[in-house]
Every structure is written in C-alpha cells, then in structure tokens.
Design a protein around this motif. Structure first.
Motif, PDB file in Angstrom:
ATOM      1  N   MET A   1       0.847  -1.176   0.000  1.00  0.00           N
ATOM      2  CA  MET A   1       0.000   0.000   0.000  1.00  0.00           C
ATOM      3  C   MET A   1       0.894   1.241   0.000  1.00  0.00           C
ATOM      4  SD  MET A   1      -3.184   1.369   0.318  1.00  0.00           S
ATOM      5  CE  MET A   1      -4.143  -0.067   0.715  1.00  0.00           C
ATOM      6  N   ILE A   2       0.679   2.103  -0.959  1.00  0.00           N
ATOM      7  CA  ILE A   2       1.384   3.381  -1.016  1.00  0.00           C
ATOM      8  C   ILE A   2       0.531   4.406  -0.280  1.00  0.00           C
ATOM      9  CG2 ILE A   2       2.261   5.196  -2.528  1.00  0.00           C
ATOM     10  CD1 ILE A   2       2.432   3.029  -4.752  1.00  0.00           C
ATOM     11  N   VAL A   3       1.144   5.133   0.645  1.00  0.00           N
ATOM     12  CA  VAL A   3       0.432   6.178   1.381  1.00  0.00           C
ATOM     13  C   VAL A   3       1.247   7.456   1.260  1.00  0.00           C
ATOM     14  CG1 VAL A   3      -0.470   6.911   3.612  1.00  0.00           C
ATOM     15  CG2 VAL A   3      -0.463   4.483   3.024  1.00  0.00           C
ATOM     16  N   VAL A   4       0.596   8.504   0.718  1.00  0.00           N
ATOM     17  CA  VAL A   4       1.278   9.787   0.543  1.00  0.00           C
ATOM     18  C   VAL A   4       0.383  10.926   1.027  1.00  0.00           C
ATOM     19  CG1 VAL A   4       2.710   8.997  -1.389  1.00  0.00           C
ATOM     20  CG2 VAL A   4       0.486  10.033  -1.846  1.00  0.00           C
ATOM     21  N   THR A   5       1.019  12.030   1.390  1.00  0.00           N
ATOM     22  CA  THR A   5       0.271  13.219   1.787  1.00  0.00           C
ATOM     23  C   THR A   5      -0.035  14.109   0.589  1.00  0.00           C
ATOM     24  OG1 THR A   5       2.312  14.404   2.292  1.00  0.00           O
ATOM     25  CG2 THR A   5       1.247  13.220   4.108  1.00  0.00           C
ATOM     26  N   THR A   6       0.542  13.794  -0.538  1.00  0.00           N
ATOM     27  CA  THR A   6       0.314  14.569  -1.756  1.00  0.00           C
ATOM     28  C   THR A   6      -0.939  14.084  -2.471  1.00  0.00           C
ATOM     29  OG1 THR A   6       1.749  13.045  -2.975  1.00  0.00           O
ATOM     30  CG2 THR A   6       2.781  15.025  -2.073  1.00  0.00           C
ATOM     31  N   GLU A   7      -1.390  14.855  -3.447  1.00  0.00           N
ATOM     32  CA  GLU A   7      -2.597  14.496  -4.195  1.00  0.00           C
ATOM     33  C   GLU A   7      -2.301  13.545  -5.353  1.00  0.00           C
ATOM     34  OE1 GLU A   7      -5.579  15.368  -2.993  1.00  0.00           O
ATOM     35  OE2 GLU A   7      -4.422  16.310  -1.396  1.00  0.00           O
ATOM     36  N   ASN A  75      -5.076   0.307  -3.666  1.00  0.00           N
ATOM     37  CA  ASN A  75      -3.672  -0.046  -3.489  1.00  0.00           C
ATOM     38  C   ASN A  75      -2.836   1.181  -3.130  1.00  0.00           C
ATOM     39  OD1 ASN A  75      -3.560   1.233  -5.978  1.00  0.00           O
ATOM     40  ND2 ASN A  75      -2.592  -0.481  -7.045  1.00  0.00           N
ATOM     41  N   ALA A  76      -3.524   2.307  -2.883  1.00  0.00           N
ATOM     42  CA  ALA A  76      -2.838   3.525  -2.476  1.00  0.00           C
ATOM     43  C   ALA A  76      -3.818   4.459  -1.758  1.00  0.00           C
ATOM     44  CB  ALA A  76      -2.237   4.237  -3.679  1.00  0.00           C
ATOM     45  N   ILE A  77      -3.246   5.366  -0.985  1.00  0.00           N
ATOM     46  CA  ILE A  77      -4.018   6.413  -0.320  1.00  0.00           C
ATOM     47  C   ILE A  77      -3.308   7.729  -0.608  1.00  0.00           C
ATOM     48  CG2 ILE A  77      -4.816   7.343   1.896  1.00  0.00           C
ATOM     49  CD1 ILE A  77      -4.643   4.375   2.924  1.00  0.00           C
ATOM     50  N   VAL A  78      -4.042   8.680  -1.146  1.00  0.00           N
ATOM     51  CA  VAL A  78      -3.471  10.003  -1.410  1.00  0.00           C
ATOM     52  C   VAL A  78      -4.102  11.021  -0.466  1.00  0.00           C
ATOM     53  CG1 VAL A  78      -2.897   9.507  -3.827  1.00  0.00           C
ATOM     54  CG2 VAL A  78      -5.126  10.490  -3.270  1.00  0.00           C
ATOM     55  N   VAL A  94      -7.179  10.133  17.751  1.00  0.00           N
ATOM     56  CA  VAL A  94      -6.338  10.352  16.576  1.00  0.00           C
ATOM     57  C   VAL A  94      -7.017   9.678  15.402  1.00  0.00           C
ATOM     58  CG1 VAL A  94      -4.083   9.965  15.499  1.00  0.00           C
ATOM     59  CG2 VAL A  94      -4.216  10.436  17.948  1.00  0.00           C
ATOM     60  N   ILE A  95      -7.194  10.442  14.333  1.00  0.00           N
ATOM     61  CA  ILE A  95      -7.799   9.913  13.113  1.00  0.00           C
ATOM     62  C   ILE A  95      -6.808  10.116  11.971  1.00  0.00           C
ATOM     63  CG2 ILE A  95      -9.676  10.189  11.442  1.00  0.00           C
ATOM     64  CD1 ILE A  95     -11.406  11.168  13.762  1.00  0.00           C
ATOM     65  N   ALA A  96      -6.626   9.066  11.181  1.00  0.00           N
ATOM     66  CA  ALA A  96      -5.878   9.153   9.930  1.00  0.00           C
ATOM     67  C   ALA A  96      -6.908   9.073   8.817  1.00  0.00           C
ATOM     68  CB  ALA A  96      -4.887   8.002   9.816  1.00  0.00           C
ATOM     69  N   TYR A  97      -6.837   9.988   7.855  1.00  0.00           N
ATOM     70  CA  TYR A  97      -7.797   9.954   6.762  1.00  0.00           C
ATOM     71  C   TYR A  97      -7.135  10.327   5.458  1.00  0.00           C
ATOM     72  CZ  TYR A  97      -8.036  15.048   7.347  1.00  0.00           C
ATOM     73  OH  TYR A  97      -7.715  16.388   7.439  1.00  0.00           O
ATOM     74  N   GLY A  98      -7.755   9.901   4.377  1.00  0.00           N
ATOM     75  CA  GLY A  98      -7.234  10.187   3.042  1.00  0.00           C
ATOM     76  C   GLY A  98      -8.159   9.580   2.007  1.00  0.00           C
ATOM     77  N   THR A  99      -7.781   9.711   0.747  1.00  0.00           N
ATOM     78  CA  THR A  99      -8.581   9.189  -0.350  1.00  0.00           C
ATOM     79  C   THR A  99      -7.978   7.878  -0.840  1.00  0.00           C
ATOM     80  OG1 THR A  99      -9.168  11.440  -1.000  1.00  0.00           O
ATOM     81  CG2 THR A  99      -9.538   9.700  -2.626  1.00  0.00           C
ATOM     82  N   ALA A 100      -8.776   6.825  -0.774  1.00  0.00           N
ATOM     83  CA  ALA A 100      -8.350   5.506  -1.246  1.00  0.00           C
ATOM     84  C   ALA A 100      -8.479   5.492  -2.773  1.00  0.00           C
ATOM     85  CB  ALA A 100      -9.222   4.421  -0.632  1.00  0.00           C
ATOM     86  N   VAL A 101      -7.419   5.055  -3.428  1.00  0.00           N
ATOM     87  CA  VAL A 101      -7.396   5.031  -4.888  1.00  0.00           C
ATOM     88  C   VAL A 101      -6.756   3.745  -5.384  1.00  0.00           C
ATOM     89  CG1 VAL A 101      -7.287   7.556  -5.093  1.00  0.00           C
ATOM     90  CG2 VAL A 101      -5.162   6.235  -5.024  1.00  0.00           C
ATOM     91  N   VAL A 102      -6.947   3.501  -6.691  1.00  0.00           N
ATOM     92  CA  VAL A 102      -6.243   2.428  -7.394  1.00  0.00           C
ATOM     93  C   VAL A 102      -5.286   3.094  -8.347  1.00  0.00           C
ATOM     94  CG1 VAL A 102      -6.472   0.453  -8.942  1.00  0.00           C
ATOM     95  CG2 VAL A 102      -8.201   0.854  -7.167  1.00  0.00           C
ATOM     96  N   VAL A 103      -4.011   2.757  -8.249  1.00  0.00           N
ATOM     97  CA  VAL A 103      -3.002   3.339  -9.148  1.00  0.00           C
ATOM     98  C   VAL A 103      -2.362   2.248  -9.987  1.00  0.00           C
ATOM     99  CG1 VAL A 103      -2.509   5.308  -7.641  1.00  0.00           C
ATOM    100  CG2 VAL A 103      -1.166   3.228  -7.397  1.00  0.00           C
ATOM    101  N   GLU A 104      -1.847   2.673 -11.129  1.00  0.00           N
ATOM    102  CA  GLU A 104      -1.077   1.767 -12.009  1.00  0.00           C
ATOM    103  C   GLU A 104       0.333   2.248 -12.099  1.00  0.00           C
ATOM    104  OE1 GLU A 104      -2.518   1.225 -15.989  1.00  0.00           O
ATOM    105  OE2 GLU A 104      -4.036  -0.156 -15.302  1.00  0.00           O
TER     106      GLU A 104
END
Length: 104
Positions: A1-7, A75-78, A94-104
């Motif tokens: 799983m890729i997790v980034v703070t960027t869009e 497979n990623a969270i942006v 404490v809450i962690a949040y982000g947008t779940a996405v599928v990347v290639e």
C-alpha cells in the motif's frame, strides 16, 4: 500500500477513486504517566511518555486506515492527514484519513 500526503504519486496514474477513508483510535492517559508528566509540566521539557503514546496512536490509526482501504480494493491512499482532538479530560482521539485510490 502506497500512502502519501500529496494528491498525486510521482510515476503512478490514478485509475480509480474509491473514496474517503479513515481509521482512528482513542488513547487514554495512564495514572503513572500522569504523575511524571505533571512534574515535567512544572519544570518544562518534553513529556516523553505522552509523545510515545501519541506516536503509538498515530501508528494504530494509520494501520486501520490502510486496512480499510485495502479491504475496499485500493492499493494507495493520497492526501493522507492526521487529526487529533481531545474527547474527554485524559483521552485523545487520533484519526488518519485520506482518499483511497487504485493506481497503475
């Protein structure tokens, strides 16, 4: 799983946006840690027991976010962020949040 703070994720293309996901935990203070932290509060300095507690809480929240996103097919969270709030005296959320996405 890729997790980034960027869009965006450099070198990856977002193929599908699954949606906003979050994971959280509520941590309470320990009476033994409270006494030590109270003394530290009087003289100044880092409250290491609370720093460790909050780091553990962030790790739990992040792992819960990752688990939820994985189960949804991502497979990623942006755009991942943390949010912290006081629930009652002696307990923090404490809450962690982000947008779940599928990347290639």
């Amino acid at each position: 799983m890729i997790v980034v703070t960027t869009e965006q994720i450099p070198g990856k293309e977002i193929k599908d946006v699954i949606g906003v996901m979050s994971g959280g935990t509520v941590q309470s203070k320990n009476i033994g840690k409270d006494i030590g932290a109270g003394l530290k509060g009087l003289v100044g300095g880092e409250m290491k027991s609370y720093t460790a507690m909050m780091e553990e809480a962030r790790n739990i929240a992040l792992q819960r976010l990752i688990d939820k996103a994985s189960k949804s097919g991502a497979n990623a969270i942006v755009g991942m962020r943390f949010m912290t709030s006081s629930i009652i005296q002696g307990a923090s959320e404490v809450i962690a949040y982000g947008t779940a996405v599928v990347v290639e």
